[in-house]
Write an enzyme that holds these catalytic residues in place. Sequence first.
Site, PDB file in Angstrom:
ATOM      1  N   MET A  85      49.505  28.897  43.607  1.00  0.00           N
ATOM      2  CA  MET A  85      49.645  30.284  43.189  1.00  0.00           C
ATOM      3  C   MET A  85      50.699  30.454  42.097  1.00  0.00           C
ATOM      4  SD  MET A  85      47.300  31.456  45.042  1.00  0.00           S
ATOM      5  CE  MET A  85      47.423  33.239  45.032  1.00  0.00           C
ATOM      6  N   HIS A 104      38.694  29.627  42.691  1.00  0.00           N
ATOM      7  CA  HIS A 104      39.088  31.036  42.702  1.00  0.00           C
ATOM      8  C   HIS A 104      38.166  31.798  43.650  1.00  0.00           C
ATOM      9  CE1 HIS A 104      40.924  34.688  41.261  1.00  0.00           C
ATOM     10  NE2 HIS A 104      39.712  35.211  41.181  1.00  0.00           N
TER      11      HIS A 104
END
Length: 210
Positions: A85, A104
């Site tokens: 992240m 994703h």
Amino acid sequence: MRIVVLISGRGSNLQAILAAQLPAQIVAVISNKPDATGLQVAQAAGIATQALAHTTFASRAEFDKAMIQIIDGYQPDLVVLAGYMRILTDEFVNHYQGRLLNIHPSLLPSYAGLNTHQRALDDGVKVHGCTVHFVTPTLDHGPIIIQAAVPVLNNDNADSLSERVLCMEHQIYPTAIHWFIGGRIQLAADGKVNLLNNNGSEQTVFYTEP
Ligand code: GRF
């Protein structure tokens, strides 16, 4: 083939990649969060781990430079972002061009960024899913390798939807990595991805929830 996996959290995609027993060596799992539970997943599998806390760096550029040094110490052919992240600097992305993959939790180019499941619900879309793509400098916009579609149900909330999308993530990420290992994915000059089957011809890929 040597693979380095970058994580930030629980590491369920890492776990799925390990379970797939791909014909490659995962040489290290590196986290920007020292307390990421995914590091324990890696350790339990006997894989070298390292943590480099981004909070100890003055800038994103300095952190990414240090990351590159650590990663390159493992001489990877492929770097896999599995719930990593961090927004990446162009320098980082360009350094690993053509050998940097991301997963994703949306059908890109819809819902780049965060909170994808809630945003999909708020928009009332009927089909959601996940995407594996090559990483390019624009966040969540790289050339698409594989996608899986998941229907959005009437009684879905962000948690139930995310759980079902995650199941599909665990299928398509090992698949995409397997293709990469086998030299079946080609990044074409026009920035698109060609997937070659065993005869060398192009093949269309569309996965749906079982
Ligand atoms: C996944 O949903 C992935 O698509 C996103 O972050 C989540 C990571 O989950 N980028 P995990 O750490 O692999 O369990």
